[in-house]
Scaffold this motif. Structure first.
Motif, short mmCIF file in Angstrom:
data_model
loop_
_atom_site.label_atom_id
_atom_site.label_comp_id
_atom_site.label_asym_id
_atom_site.label_seq_id
_atom_site.Cartn_x
_atom_site.Cartn_y
_atom_site.Cartn_z
N VAL A 100 5.32 10.36 -5.98
CA VAL A 100 4.25 9.93 -5.07
C VAL A 100 3.86 8.48 -5.38
N GLY A 101 3.76 8.16 -6.66
CA GLY A 101 3.43 6.80 -7.06
C GLY A 101 4.49 5.80 -6.63
N ARG A 102 5.74 6.18 -6.76
CA ARG A 102 6.83 5.30 -6.34
C ARG A 102 6.86 5.15 -4.82
N LEU A 103 6.52 6.23 -4.11
CA LEU A 103 6.48 6.17 -2.65
C LEU A 103 5.44 5.16 -2.17
N HIS A 104 4.35 5.04 -2.90
CA HIS A 104 3.32 4.07 -2.54
C HIS A 104 3.89 2.65 -2.53
N ALA A 105 4.75 2.35 -3.49
CA ALA A 105 5.36 1.02 -3.54
C ALA A 105 6.24 0.78 -2.32
N TYR A 106 6.95 1.81 -1.87
CA TYR A 106 7.76 1.69 -0.66
C TYR A 106 6.87 1.37 0.53
N ARG A 107 5.73 2.04 0.62
CA ARG A 107 4.83 1.84 1.74
C ARG A 107 4.22 0.44 1.73
N VAL A 108 3.94 -0.06 0.55
CA VAL A 108 3.40 -1.42 0.44
C VAL A 108 4.42 -2.42 0.97
N ARG A 109 5.69 -2.24 0.61
CA ARG A 109 6.73 -3.16 1.10
C ARG A 109 6.93 -3.00 2.60
N SER A 110 6.83 -1.78 3.10
CA SER A 110 6.94 -1.54 4.54
C SER A 110 5.84 -2.25 5.29
N GLU A 111 4.63 -2.18 4.76
CA GLU A 111 3.48 -2.85 5.38
C GLU A 111 3.67 -4.36 5.38
N ALA A 112 4.17 -4.91 4.29
CA ALA A 112 4.38 -6.35 4.20
C ALA A 112 5.44 -6.81 5.19
N ALA A 113 6.52 -6.02 5.32
CA ALA A 113 7.58 -6.38 6.27
C ALA A 113 7.06 -6.33 7.70
N LEU A 114 6.24 -5.33 8.00
CA LEU A 114 5.68 -5.23 9.34
C LEU A 114 4.74 -6.39 9.62
N ALA A 115 3.93 -6.77 8.65
CA ALA A 115 3.03 -7.91 8.83
C ALA A 115 3.81 -9.18 9.13
N ASP A 116 4.90 -9.39 8.42
CA ASP A 116 5.74 -10.57 8.67
C ASP A 116 6.31 -10.54 10.08
#
Length: 217
Positions: A133-149
């Motif tokens: 679950v903790g590692r999944l959070h890191a994936y979501r953070v990167r997904s959010e950053a890519a979407l923002a870009d």
């Protein structure tokens, strides 16, 4: 360009690497489902896949990534949808909503609307293991950053302010997560994917209507 190969298509070496990566992940997930994530060592995964530990770590830097490999293709999915939609003249939220509805129709596991036994077992492993679950959070953070870009790129005029793009991406990613979690929870409670599909589609439409009213995208 190599004859017979489409521009942008992965070469033989890349395809072989991806097959190896998939085989390692599949072997690991099978062991984790059988015995539990914490009860299986990396050495045991390597032995089951008939590779050395150094080889395994070349493909997966962390044990958790062996499980979350299945999310790798989805990490920048929303960003790619926005970019492709913009090229076709489709507004970001419209493109994302259409993509989600299509995923629901296909029973894509990432939407939560999938009741295949192997998917349900995988989700129990994922959400029942704190380290994952903790590692999944890191994936979501990167997904959010890519979407923002993606939201901020090529959007003018008027251009989207980077902070506004980050705030919008955070709201969109949260909506997608909550919708998927709701579908997953209802299926875990006994609903079938087919029976739940109309409610899931209606919830998606409702959620994106709210985003459209609050975001000028």
């Amino acid at each position: 360009m190599t004859p017979g190969r489409e521009a942008g298509a992965p070469g033989l070496r890349e395809r072989k690497k991806e097959r190896t990566r998939q085989a390692l992940s599949d072997a690991a997930v099978a062991l984790f489902l059988e015995r539990g994530f914490d009860a299986v060592s990396v050495a045991e995964v390597a032995a089951a896949a008939e590779v050395s530990k150094p080889t395994l770590f070349r493909y997966f830097p962390a044990k958790e990534d062996l499980v979350l490999h299945r999310f790798a293709d989805h990490e920048d999915e929303s960003a790619r949808v926005v970019t492709a939609g913009r090229a076709a003249g489709t507004a970001p939220l419209d493109a994302l909503c259409a993509h989600l509805l299509d995923g629901l129709d296909r029973r894509d596991p990432v939407t939560g609307l999938c009741d295949h036994p192997s998917v349900l077992a995988y989700l129990r492993l994922l959400f029942g293991t704190p380290a994952l679950v903790g590692r999944l959070h890191a994936y979501r953070v990167r997904s959010e950053a890519a979407l923002a870009d993606a939201l901020a790129a090529g959007s003018g005029p008027p251009a989207v302010d980077p902070l506004a793009a980050r705030l919008a991406a955070g709201q969109i990613v949260t909506v997608l997560r909550v919708l998927a979690e709701e579908n997953t929870a209802r299926i875990a409670a006994g609903a079938t994917a087919d029976a739940l599909a109309p409610d899931a589609a209606a919830a998606a439409e409702l959620a994106f209507r709210g985003l459209r009213e609050g975001l000028s995208l």
